[in-house]
Design a protein around this motif. Sequence first.
Motif, PDB file in Angstrom:
ATOM      1  N   GLN A 193      18.762  -7.235  14.252  1.00 44.65           N
ATOM      2  CA  GLN A 193      18.240  -5.954  14.297  1.00 44.65           C
ATOM      3  C   GLN A 193      18.378  -5.143  13.071  1.00 44.65           C
ATOM      4  OE1 GLN A 193      21.749  -4.963  17.070  1.00 44.65           O
ATOM      5  NE2 GLN A 193      20.355  -4.922  18.734  1.00 44.65           N
TER       6      GLN A 193
ATOM      7  N   TYR B  55      24.832  -3.171  15.301  1.00 44.61           N
ATOM      8  CA  TYR B  55      23.670  -3.791  14.693  1.00 44.61           C
ATOM      9  C   TYR B  55      24.112  -5.098  14.593  1.00 44.61           C
ATOM     10  CZ  TYR B  55      21.827   0.802  13.865  1.00 44.61           C
ATOM     11  OH  TYR B  55      21.528   2.229  14.169  1.00 44.61           O
TER      12      TYR B  55
ATOM     13  N   GLU C 101      15.594  -1.719  11.638  1.00 44.56           N
ATOM     14  CA  GLU C 101      16.382  -0.385  11.720  1.00 44.56           C
ATOM     15  C   GLU C 101      15.895   0.107  10.101  1.00 44.56           C
ATOM     16  OE1 GLU C 101      17.792   2.983  13.555  1.00 44.56           O
ATOM     17  OE2 GLU C 101      17.201   1.079  14.384  1.00 44.56           O
TER      18      GLU C 101
END
Length: 433
Positions: A412, A408, A416
């Motif tokens: 991102q 990640y 998430e």
Amino acid sequence: MKRRRTSNLTSKCHTFPSHKEPAKRQKRPTSSLTPFPVRDWGNLPHHVVLQIFQHLSLVDRARASSVCRCWNSVFHTPDLWRRFEFELNQPATSYLRSTHPDLIQQIIKKHAQHLQYVSFKVDSCTESAEAACDILSQLVNCTIKTLGLISTARPSFMDVSQAHFVSALTVVFVNSKSLSSIKIDDTPVDDPSLKVLVANNSDTLKLLKMSSCPHVSPAGILCVADQCHGLRELALNYHLLSDELLLALSSEKHAHLEHLRIDVVSENPGQTHFHTIKRSSWDALIRHSPKVNIVMYFFLYEEEFEPFFCEETPVTHLYFGRAVSKEMLGRIGLNCPRLVELVVCANGLEPLDEELIRIAERCKSLTAIGLGECEVTCSGFVEFVKMCGGRLTQLSIMEEVLIPDSSYNMEQIHSEVSKHLGRMWFPDMMPTW
């Protein structure tokens, strides 16, 4: 005939004004709505004026009382003076407003017997704290239920002569007879004055907050716990906490404790010795008061944490104001199963992935966490959030805490984490705890 018909025709037709003559204004139809009646403020209901006065400062109350006889009578209503805060500041050193001495004397003369919920807010000047003690000494004919001594900046009350402070406080303890709530943090209160408190208010005392009171010994606070069986909230420094105190709070005749705050503070690194509380003492407290919130604030250096959390500890809220080691956070994951909230202001440069995952596994009641000046990989953080799920109601993580990795990046991570929380989430730009 023709003239008469023309005359009749023009009288029936609408005539327009010529450019030489100004047009007459047409009258607007009168509105059917009646104008709002002018309110006679002097005839407002008594309870309405009373509620307004309760939100005014003392000076504004005094000014408003001169408006009319009705408002003046409200100004002298006993209900208005049951709750009052004295603000005592030195104009030369403080920007805060201060209660005028003449008004203070008027309150003491006319309304002292009505005061029930009293607090004193003072600045850092010794003169302000001494003025508060002088007022306390005059509250002889009163039945105070709540007393709060608040210093907006240290040291204030600690610079007052201990004899002067204790003498003033004793006047309130002896004459009130029905004190239920006392907040006297950062004051020179001592064991003998606590005995006076217990002797006169043991049946009514429910809340006692006395952190940073260096003249109180473990025996002094134990006397309070032994005699005040209705005590439900207690705040104190760790050096006053003992196995005997926890057992006294766990006795059958004692009320269920609701809130226990413990401040663990070290002013001189390496020179303060911290004792250990037995697990059996903690267990006795939890059996007696299973819903108690145990809140601990730590202001220690890393080498001073050794006595803590070596065994299971029923703490519910943990706040670390200084750096705390990975080892200590690992102990928390192992030995703090009741943990509800955790705030770590600083840790170091080693990622805390394993420690956070262990906390998520073992602390099933955790609902709030805050991290600042720490390091956690994005993958480790996502795993932590995934394990905690939607029970995390507060997640305050500084953006610089998160370290991008192969799984990640910073773009991102927010989507998430939001997916696992079930709501939109972004890292914090500044601390919110």
